[in-house]
Design an enzyme around this catalytic site. Sequence first.
Site: not given
Length: 703
Positions: A437, A461, A473, A511
């Site tokens: 991540s 991800h 992702e 993120n």
Amino acid sequence: RNHPPAPAMPPTVSATRLPSNVLLLTFANPPVNALSTALQTAIAAALADAHADPSVAAIVLASPASSPVFSAGADIAEFAAFSAMSEASRAAFAGNPLYTEAAERGPKPVVAAVQGICFGGALELALCCSHVVAGPKAMFALPEVRLGIIPGLGGTQRLPRAVGVEDALRMILTGAPISAAEAHAKGLVHEVVAAQGGAHQALVAAAARLAADVASGAVPRRYLSSDAAKIPPPPVVAEICHHAMQTIVPKLSKGGALHQYAEAVRVIQVGATQGVLPAGLDAERTAFFQLVTGDASKALIHSFFAQRAAGRDPALDAAVHGGKPRPLRRVGIIGGGLMGAGIAAAVLAAPGTAVVVREINDAASDAARERVRRNLGKAAAAVDDPARARFVTELSGFADCDIVIEAAVENVKVKQDLFAELEAIVSDSCILATNTSSINIDLVAVKCPRARSQGRVVGAHFFSPAHKMPLLEIIRTESTAPEVLHALLGLAKNIKKTPVVVGNCAGFAVNRMYFPQGQAAHFLVERMAVDPYRIDQASEKFGLPMGPFRLLDLVGIDVGVAISGIYDMFFAERVYNSAIGVAMVSAGFKGQKTGKGFYNYDKASRKGVPDRPRILEILGSQLHAQPISHAELSDPDLVDLTLLPCVNEAIRILEEKMVNSQSDLDIASIMGMGFPSHRGGLIYWAQTTHGGAAGVFYKLNSF
């Protein structure tokens, strides 16, 4: 905004003569037979011709044998035009002759022969027919509430008369589909036709027999708009609707923020107590147009199209020459913990797939097997099928895999060593994917130069829990081959994930977009003496599943400190170095896993209880001695102060071409971080609420 491409061929309606003077009308609008205005007009015209033909005794309405669906419902792309409609046009829409005279009130009975899904406007059309005959795999639903609206073509009026008020409320408020067997048991479907071979032929034949029986009088014709057999007396209807308003509506409407749920109940009650014609249909039409032109519906429709567009990349399609993706049937997974077991369950839930899960020893392998079993629930039998699931302790077990997804600890050396060993074991066609991540994918690939040069290294991800969270992702590096990205997109579709292709940057899309939220929240607490619980409350009132401090407790405060250090390396010029996290960790407060963080947790409840005095005591030395003076900040101010910096970062991601479109970031924000879908996604919200870039700039400057 993203809208689906126009169909290659115009919709068609064809007529076929069947025995007993029954006419089969077959409508087609591939791929899902969407009931566009053009198709509705064509069906209405064909029905009118059939009604006028003296040689026709009855009519069967069906989709083609080649189509897996009856119809997915209305063409949602047309909803954007409703805002500009005149009142006369709206009345014409709701009084569409297809849904009144042609299907329900015409001189000849119409029977719907339904195979596959029959959703939205298609179910409303079927409800106008005298009877419905269904194949065993047919599914029925009125899912309009998910787009911020209610059924607008009589669904709120006729469904209660077909299945009863309580069942209709349940179907309309949840939007959930029911099977052919359920529909038959509830009275929506007259007959379920089971046939091993020639299913469509058998379905049409059964519908034709029923239509002929209705025409001859052997079976009474049904007119749902005037059939009150399943409608209880008005006081009972009022009680049922009141109960729904007190129980299910508050939960679904996010405390009243979404109005379609209450409107559905109100309109159903009008029709059930005052009659479908004209009171019920008038009430439905008025409510439908108020909702479809409202902000929530526009945002939800934007989200719908953003999800459909996710993963589409014309450049990638051109690079692979429009071919089909290589199927990734056997998926290796390194690590059977929370993340790895979630990925394994997601893969096993899809048809035609198998997994190989590797753990460090037999005990860990057995534990991983049980986690996957729990995740799969009723489908857990797949875990015990050796053709579909193997649990191993050696990397050699991945020799026959199409892809290996590494879900080990977030340590770059561990990942590098694993990829180096894998390169020597797997075939030269096997994709090596990391679920990291935060770590640069190229750094992970340093020790597998052959796989990297062949373009076989990629990021995959998943979000935790991976068997439930819908987003994936897919991280492309400079060397990732187009065919590898294409194969990952195919895998995402097969395991029912929404993919977003992202460039190889710190934090990737979700993120990275959201790291400024926590930074801003810490700044507000440290430098402006804002109560952290107020920030959480304002965020949750806005519609986020949790505020930044409750989220930090869930992730782990120590993990948050480590991740902040990563962002400090890559984005030092815009990182706020808060001392709060370090102070909390030093005091033993790491969040849910230690039972104490910004909130107190016990085994009975994982929600957490605020403990303001204790937190202020821990943070006392970290709070600025002279806080920045400021006017009283409202809840919307706190939301803007924590989310507009995220918008700013999202625009940087776009500017750097890390994703293909704004809509990719919108759907990523909804599916990855729980941004409220009725606000359309992070960037859509900033555009519509603050007026785009200029408005965001002005608002941030005003603070």
